[in-house]
Design an enzyme around this catalytic site. Structure first.
Site, PDB file in Angstrom:
ATOM      1  N   HIS A   1       0.836  -1.206   0.000  1.00 52.72           N
ATOM      2  CA  HIS A   1       0.000   0.000   0.000  1.00 52.72           C
ATOM      3  C   HIS A   1       0.868   1.252   0.000  1.00 52.72           C
ATOM      4  CE1 HIS A   1      -3.828   2.122   1.316  1.00 52.72           C
ATOM      5  NE2 HIS A   1      -2.910   3.025   1.577  1.00 52.72           N
ATOM      6  N   GLU A   2       1.824   1.295   0.898  1.00 46.89           N
ATOM      7  CA  GLU A   2       2.674   2.486   0.999  1.00 46.89           C
ATOM      8  C   GLU A   2       3.580   2.645  -0.216  1.00 46.89           C
ATOM      9  OE1 GLU A   2       1.812   4.397   3.263  1.00 46.89           O
ATOM     10  OE2 GLU A   2       0.672   2.976   4.459  1.00 46.89           O
TER      11      GLU A   2
ATOM     12  N   HIS B   1       1.918   4.473  -2.940  1.00 48.74           N
ATOM     13  CA  HIS B   1       1.985   5.930  -2.730  1.00 48.74           C
ATOM     14  C   HIS B   1       3.344   6.468  -3.148  1.00 48.74           C
ATOM     15  CE1 HIS B   1      -1.893   6.105  -0.916  1.00 48.74           C
ATOM     16  NE2 HIS B   1      -1.561   5.494   0.201  1.00 48.74           N
TER      17      HIS B   1
END
Lengths: 95, 190
Positions: free
Chosen positions: B69-70, B73
């Site tokens: 997820h990170e 980003h």
């Protein structure tokens, strides 16, 4: 040469028709997948291998996963990562 | 990345994951009460890191998901001019992509959260988690967050970079990697 090896198109077609992928596609998109494009691309790839004629060319279009990555202009893409990518973000500066 | 954190009430149970949707840029700021369980941080201390707090991550699969997820980003930060702080739509787009592509919204994860659905439920989950993530890291109203997500959802849900597909399984992930390795041939022969 084709954008992908012909075997890749065949694999994608077979994968697309599988139960597992059908389930995931239904869960993600609410409909069953349409695998015809993979089949057509595979056939065109084989035809091109046999006889490199224009008849074996497939009209360009969304082919394969992501449909060519179509997405609206939410962001402006960079040409390269920011040089200070590793540094803390500046809250005040527009990115 | 953003400066924010998510309130994860201590002792939250019920089988539903209280996910940390945000990440903290400067962990020494914002002296919040220690009741917050910060599960992931994205810190820049002269070297890029994703810092995970192990107190609320108990399974390898969960950790994998949070890191993915990170990293999405991070990928968005590197490939586009994303205004993380002033443009809610930019933030919404990245959160949609992260929820979509990291495995946050698999059927099993949703069932574990007692959220049931099948037909197109992945999109419902992505929308919901993106809204929650925005609310966790920005002081905006729920209406603002929902509006931003709705406006960019179609474009960002279908933006599958760098995978080219939603990786539902290891097979998909391996295939995506193979496509990445062959990307030069692909783009040269389109």
């Amino acid at each position: 040469q084709p954008p992908r090896p012909c075997e890749d198109y065949r694999w994608e077609w077979k994968h697309c028709r599988g139960l597992r992928h059908a389930f995931h596609h239904y869960y993600a998109h609410g409909e069953l997948p349409d695998c015809g494009r993979w089949r057509d691309d595979y056939a065109a790839c084989r035809a091109w291998e046999k006889d490199r004629t224009a008849a074996a060319r497939v009209p360009p279009g969304p082919s394969g996963p992501g449909g060519g990555g179509k997405h609206g202009a939410v962001w402006a893409l960079r040409s390269c990562p920011p040089p200070d990518w590793h540094r803390p973000l500046d809250r005040g500066a527009a990115k | 990345m953003e400066d924010g954190k998510t309130a994860s009430p201590p002792g939250a149970e019920g089988g539903e994951e209280d996910d940390d949707f945000g990440y903290r840029l400067f962990p020494d700021r914002n002296k919040e009460p220690q009741s917050f369980l910060v599960r992931s941080l994205f810190t820049f201390h002269n070297r890029c890191q994703i810092v995970l707090c192990q107190n609320n991550i108990r399974h390898q699969s969960h950790m994998n998901r949070v890191v993915a997820h990170e990293l999405i980003h991070a990928f968005d930060h590197c490939r586009a001019h994303v205004d993380w702080f002033k443009n809610v739509k930019h933030l919404a787009c990245s959160e949609i992509r992260a929820a979509n592509l990291s495995g946050d919204c698999t059927l099993m994860n949703e069932i574990a959260r007692f959220k049931f659905g099948l037909k197109g439920h992945h999109q419902t989950c992505v929308r919901d988690r993106a809204i929650r993530s925005i609310l966790a890291v920005r002081k905006v109203s729920r209406e603002t967050a929902e509006k931003a997500v709705d406006e960019v959802f179609d474009a960002c849900f279908n933006d599958l970079e760098p995978f080219g597909r939603i990786p539902h399984s290891k097979t998909d992930a391996k295939r995506a990697y193979k496509d990445f390795l062959n990307r030069d041939r692909y783009t040269a022969n389109l």
